[in-house]
Design a protein around this motif. Sequence first.
Motif, PDB file in Angstrom:
ATOM      1  N   SER A 107      42.092  43.254  32.498  1.00 15.80           N
ATOM      2  CA  SER A 107      40.808  43.075  33.190  1.00 15.80           C
ATOM      3  C   SER A 107      40.049  41.868  32.654  1.00 15.80           C
ATOM      4  O   SER A 107      39.428  41.135  33.430  1.00 15.80           O
ATOM      5  CB  SER A 107      39.951  44.333  33.054  1.00 15.80           C
ATOM      6  OG  SER A 107      40.544  45.412  33.734  1.00 15.80           O
ATOM      7  N   ASP A 110      41.675  38.879  34.155  1.00 17.73           N
ATOM      8  CA  ASP A 110      41.289  38.767  35.563  1.00 17.73           C
ATOM      9  C   ASP A 110      39.907  38.135  35.699  1.00 17.73           C
ATOM     10  O   ASP A 110      39.687  37.261  36.542  1.00 17.73           O
ATOM     11  CB  ASP A 110      41.299  40.134  36.244  1.00 17.73           C
ATOM     12  CG  ASP A 110      42.695  40.711  36.436  1.00 17.73           C
ATOM     13  OD1 ASP A 110      43.695  39.958  36.308  1.00 17.73           O
ATOM     14  OD2 ASP A 110      42.792  41.935  36.704  1.00 17.73           O
ATOM     15  N   LYS A 111      38.963  38.567  34.856  1.00 15.60           N
ATOM     16  CA  LYS A 111      37.585  38.045  34.916  1.00 15.60           C
ATOM     17  C   LYS A 111      37.536  36.577  34.518  1.00 15.60           C
ATOM     18  O   LYS A 111      36.878  35.768  35.187  1.00 15.60           O
ATOM     19  CB  LYS A 111      36.652  38.852  34.008  1.00 15.60           C
ATOM     20  CG  LYS A 111      36.534  40.303  34.342  1.00 15.60           C
ATOM     21  CD  LYS A 111      35.838  40.536  35.651  1.00 15.60           C
ATOM     22  CE  LYS A 111      35.732  42.018  35.921  1.00 15.60           C
ATOM     23  NZ  LYS A 111      35.351  42.327  37.276  1.00 15.60           N
TER      24      LYS A 111
END
Length: 154
Positions: A107, A110-111
């Motif tokens: 995550s 992804d950010k």
Amino acid sequence: MIGECQMELVFRKINENNYKELYELNELIGQLVEPVYDIERLKEIVQKYNHREDAFLLVAEDKSCGKICGSLLGIIFDDYCGQCKPLMILENVIVHKDYQHRGIGKSMFDKIEKWGKSRNVNYALLCSDMERNGAHQFYRAIGCKEVKGFKKYM
């Protein structure tokens, strides 16, 4: 401890004026390398990153427990070759040992990739110590290609 918490993640910049967060970031750093011994110096560095348009010191916070459980630094710079598109350096990728294997690292990537793409980044270079084999498996699993690189301490 985290077993008692229902994990609720938020990804953001660290609060440079919150000493609890700075100490938790320092705890994370200690799981990667030597922790920072001067918390005021860490605060100064975090303030610099938080005010730069080309840098993002991303943290993952478990809102259910109020704990910083991951961090990742991305810095963008202009390349003067080829299409002259910016590059991004990724450094100091850390997920707290109690939070690993829960999707936090993915995550965070992804950010930071979304942030980089919004700034027209061509590709990212990820630095990782040679002995971090588990981390290297993770990086390959999320689509990073292993290339040879060099480091010289000044």
